[in-house]
Design an enzyme around this catalytic site. Sequence first.
Site, PDB file in Angstrom:
ATOM      1  N   SER A 143      40.418  68.528  20.975  1.00  0.00           N
ATOM      2  CA  SER A 143      39.977  69.589  21.873  1.00  0.00           C
ATOM      3  C   SER A 143      39.769  69.021  23.282  1.00  0.00           C
ATOM      4  O   SER A 143      40.677  68.411  23.844  1.00  0.00           O
ATOM      5  CB  SER A 143      38.717  70.247  21.319  1.00  0.00           C
ATOM      6  OG  SER A 143      38.445  71.454  21.982  1.00  0.00           O
ATOM      7  N   ASP A 242      45.501  78.696  16.813  1.00  0.00           N
ATOM      8  CA  ASP A 242      44.682  78.310  17.947  1.00  0.00           C
ATOM      9  C   ASP A 242      45.190  78.947  19.236  1.00  0.00           C
ATOM     10  O   ASP A 242      46.395  78.972  19.503  1.00  0.00           O
ATOM     11  CB  ASP A 242      44.717  76.779  18.066  1.00  0.00           C
ATOM     12  CG  ASP A 242      43.768  76.227  19.108  1.00  0.00           C
ATOM     13  OD1 ASP A 242      42.981  77.000  19.688  1.00  0.00           O
ATOM     14  OD2 ASP A 242      43.817  75.004  19.333  1.00  0.00           O
ATOM     15  N   HIS A 272      41.630  76.348  15.660  1.00  0.00           N
ATOM     16  CA  HIS A 272      40.993  75.303  16.458  1.00  0.00           C
ATOM     17  C   HIS A 272      39.811  74.689  15.689  1.00  0.00           C
ATOM     18  O   HIS A 272      38.991  75.394  15.109  1.00  0.00           O
ATOM     19  CB  HIS A 272      40.494  75.917  17.762  1.00  0.00           C
ATOM     20  CG  HIS A 272      40.085  74.933  18.795  1.00  0.00           C
ATOM     21  ND1 HIS A 272      40.979  74.379  19.679  1.00  0.00           N
ATOM     22  CD2 HIS A 272      38.877  74.403  19.103  1.00  0.00           C
ATOM     23  CE1 HIS A 272      40.346  73.553  20.493  1.00  0.00           C
ATOM     24  NE2 HIS A 272      39.067  73.538  20.158  1.00  0.00           N
TER      25      HIS A 272
END
Length: 301
Positions: A143, A242, A272
């Site tokens: 991320s 995502d 995600h």
Amino acid sequence: MSILSTPMLADAIARVFAVGVRPGPMRGVRFPEIPGRTTLIEIPTRHGNVAATVYHPAAGEEKPPVYVNVHGGGFVVGHREQDDPWCRFLAAHANVVVVNVDYLLAPQHRFPVPVEQIYDVLSWASAPDRDWDGSRLCVGGQSAGGSLAAAASRLAWESGGPRIALQVLHYPPLDLVTATKAKHSPLGAKAVLKPWMGEVFNAAYLPDRARRTDRLASPVWGANADGIDGIAPALIVTAEYDRLRGEGHQYAQKLDAVGSLAEYHDVPGVDHGYNIMSNNAEVTRKVYDLIARHVRRATGN
């Protein structure tokens, strides 16, 4: 532009979020069967020392390669302990020293402070007098950590060092210019990343919208990824559901065009943060195995 993008309000929400949220892996993806031998250290950077946990591989090579890991959290939350299962897994399966590092968070410390810190950590880790082989250096993150890894790799390329054998970008945000609500997920409103999160996190990290076009904040925006021949090879891993999948895939295409793509892998059926916020051990282990193989190959290990 939403009211949530107002810097004062975004900062306030980000601070509340940081106090109330302490990310940690779900029980199913903690891999307790993998032991970890660790050392706590502090690493100097231009913005002060950062804490890090060093994960040591099993006895073997006298000076193994090193992998710098950067945690996620939208640039405003997170801590290195949330990546403990991943770091134990990588040290054991890739036979590398893993330097799992913290960094200063927004809104108290905005762009480019974390980028510069991670670059400084890479420079420190590459020094010849370490307990590992700094000439076989990798960096990666999940991320926001993936964004910082990409930016630090860009700085290393522009600065002529340190040499990075592999950058691992795991569902990274690579375009802070495009609004999160404009990024598609098949899950719609059920997607992990909500539009408000992107507005708040991006405004807290980089409130000046004009500066979000910076190559270190948005590596894939516009022409930022053009002409980057010679940048460190990258393994890019995205998640099918995502909202950030598109920009990861786009960056992979840009890197492929200059011969710097090790592999692009899209994990089917997950969103995600799947390797932290779900108990899907089978999928997580397969992806971790994939990354470990690439690290071993890149470092000749």
